[in-house]
Design a protein around this motif. Structure first.
Motif, PDB file in Angstrom:
ATOM      1  N   ASP A 181      19.640  38.083  -7.934  1.00 41.50           N
ATOM      2  CA  ASP A 181      19.659  37.522  -6.561  1.00 41.50           C
ATOM      3  C   ASP A 181      20.674  38.548  -5.797  1.00 41.50           C
ATOM      4  O   ASP A 181      21.644  38.904  -6.208  1.00 41.50           O
ATOM      5  CB  ASP A 181      20.515  36.178  -6.709  1.00 41.50           C
ATOM      6  N   ASN A 191      15.533  37.355  -3.626  1.00 46.49           N
ATOM      7  CA  ASN A 191      15.244  38.030  -4.997  1.00 46.49           C
ATOM      8  C   ASN A 191      13.790  38.259  -4.993  1.00 46.49           C
ATOM      9  O   ASN A 191      13.035  38.095  -4.180  1.00 46.49           O
ATOM     10  CB  ASN A 191      15.487  36.870  -6.294  1.00 46.49           C
ATOM     11  N   THR A 236      22.994  37.896  -2.623  1.00 45.72           N
ATOM     12  CA  THR A 236      23.466  37.046  -1.729  1.00 45.72           C
ATOM     13  C   THR A 236      24.099  37.547  -0.570  1.00 45.72           C
ATOM     14  O   THR A 236      24.365  38.683  -0.248  1.00 45.72           O
ATOM     15  CB  THR A 236      24.804  35.993  -2.648  1.00 45.72           C
ATOM     16  N   LYS A 282      19.353  33.193  -0.428  1.00 48.47           N
ATOM     17  CA  LYS A 282      19.278  34.192  -1.568  1.00 48.47           C
ATOM     18  C   LYS A 282      18.075  35.077  -1.411  1.00 48.47           C
ATOM     19  O   LYS A 282      16.886  34.530  -1.162  1.00 48.47           O
ATOM     20  CB  LYS A 282      19.114  33.498  -3.097  1.00 48.47           C
TER      21      LYS A 282
END
Length: 411
Positions: free
Chosen positions: A105, A117, A107, A115
């Protein structure tokens, strides 16, 4: 894979992205916002510093410059746009570099709930170990098209410092207002002076785009009948009710942006404003074929006519304005610029991929106006929102393609 261009590209992108340069479709000015000129003036200064010639900021807001040729050849244009999309906040952009991405992830400091990803953005799955640039969570990054600007500037600087590389004259053009469809002034093709050109305004590495939407804009104006709401029975005609009826009558399946993909077109309600007396709907109409574009425009007019017949006391008008056309209509007659960049992409070890753009570029208008102008990848992903990101190494690949393209044009 690290390259000699990584540090410069990262520094340029971070510097450029921090500048608020949003365009504004509601503004009649040219360019539409004065803040874009802050970015343009910075580019003028940087171009002068790296030794570019004929550096100019036109009165219509385009930065032009020349990288002189070192070998006989055609004049090639490299284009990118300085404005960022008006759909999301771009004030106070704080670029963040995530070095050596670990595959998990990403952030955001200013929006902990966000998030990023590979599940959200699949292209991230192959980016482990690369340097990923995002914003901080409350703004867009502006990689569209600050990444393209950084790539063109870095490639131009490299050619200017390495005159042993054979290439023809290269004309640089950094345009305003691309995001609102006003990036190509009628004077630009002549001022650019290029035999053909390329926009650096695409996505994944290897992608070369020579087919775009054809686009129209539409404005529906509704004038109702105003009356005091306490004494309105039989008198008031609420313009907002008619607006709602028009929108509801438009097809909701297979003809909106959220229900279409690939080469499917759409009608998109982008804005509604006004009140019970007068209201206005702004729409965009998109299709890859002119016949489909015309059919969607006719459908919108028909809906307005039907709703208008149901309430003859109201006044409903529908104005449709051409915006840009599918560049394929011109490029398919002479694919030389496309084949040239395909070869350049292969030169740097990538597989050329061509997919239709579900959008348009300044190249759409330039091509229509006589300057063939396909689009080249930059690496930008998840654009126009807070999850926007780009790999520095993808940008480096695009820079290598630009340099290979310059070589190819004189070989």
């Amino acid at each position: 894979m690290r390259t000699e261009f990584d540090a410069e590209l990262e520094q340029r992108l971070v510097r450029y992205a921090a500048i608020d340069s949003q365009s504004d479709a509601a503004s009649p000015s040219q360019p539409s916002t004065a803040i874009q000129l802050e970015m343009s003036r910075l580019l003028v200064s940087e171009l002068q510093q790296i030794g570019a010639q004929d550096v100019t900021l036109t009165d219509y807001g385009v930065v032009l410059a020349t990288v002189p040729g070192t070998a006989p050849g055609p004049t090639m244009g490299w284009c990118a746009h300085v404005d960022t999309a008006p759909q999301f906040n771009a004030t106070g952009v704080k670029p963040v570099v995530h070095r050596g991405y670990n595959g998990g992830d990403i952030t955001f400091a200013d929006a902990p709930e966000l998030k990023l990803n590979p599940e959200v953005s699949p292209h991230l799955a192959g980016k482990q170990g690369e340097d990923i640039v995002t914003a901080s969570g409350t703004t867009l990054l502006g990689g569209d098209d600050k990444a393209g600007v950084a790539i063109a500037m870095t490639a131009a600087r490299h050619l200017l410092e390495n005159p042993d590389i054979p290439h023809g004259p290269i004309r640089l053009a950094f345009t305003p207002d691309e995001e609102i469809g006003r990036g190509v002034d009628p004077r630009l093709p002549a001022d650019l002076g290029a035999d053909f050109a390329y926009t650096f305004d695409g996505g994944k590495p290897g992608e070369i785009e020579f087919e775009t939407f054809s686009a129209d804009g539409a404005v529906v104006k509704v004038v109702g009948v105003s009356a005091h709401p306490g004494f309105a029975k039989g008198k008031m005609v609420n313009a907002l009710h008619l607006v709602a009826r028009i929108i509801q009558c438009l097809p909701q399946q297979r003809m909106t942006p959220d229900t279409t993909e690939g080469t499917e077109g759409f009608i998109h309600v982008s804005e509604v404003k006004g009140g019970s007396s007068e209201a206005e709907i702004t729409l965009i109409i998109r299709d890859f074929e002119l016949e489909g574009l015309a059919e969607k425009g006719a459908l919108l007019r028909q809906v307005c006519e039907v709703v208008g017949r149901g309430e003859p006391r109201a006044q409903i008008s529908c104005e449709i304005t051409p915006q840009y056309r599918n560049m394929r209509y011109w490029l398919e007659k002479d694919m030389t610029p496309v084949e040239l960049v395909r070869a350049a992409v292969a030169d740097v070890g990538l597989t050329p991929v061509s997919v239709p753009i579900r959008g348009g570029t300044d190249g759409s208008r330039l091509t229509e106006m006589g300057v063939p102008c396909p689009n080249i990848f930059t690496g930008m992903q998840e654009i126009h929102g807070p999850l926007g990101w780009i790999s520095v190494q993808d940008m480096a690949l695009a820079t290598q393609v630009a340099i290979a393209l310059a070589r190819r044009a004189v070989s």
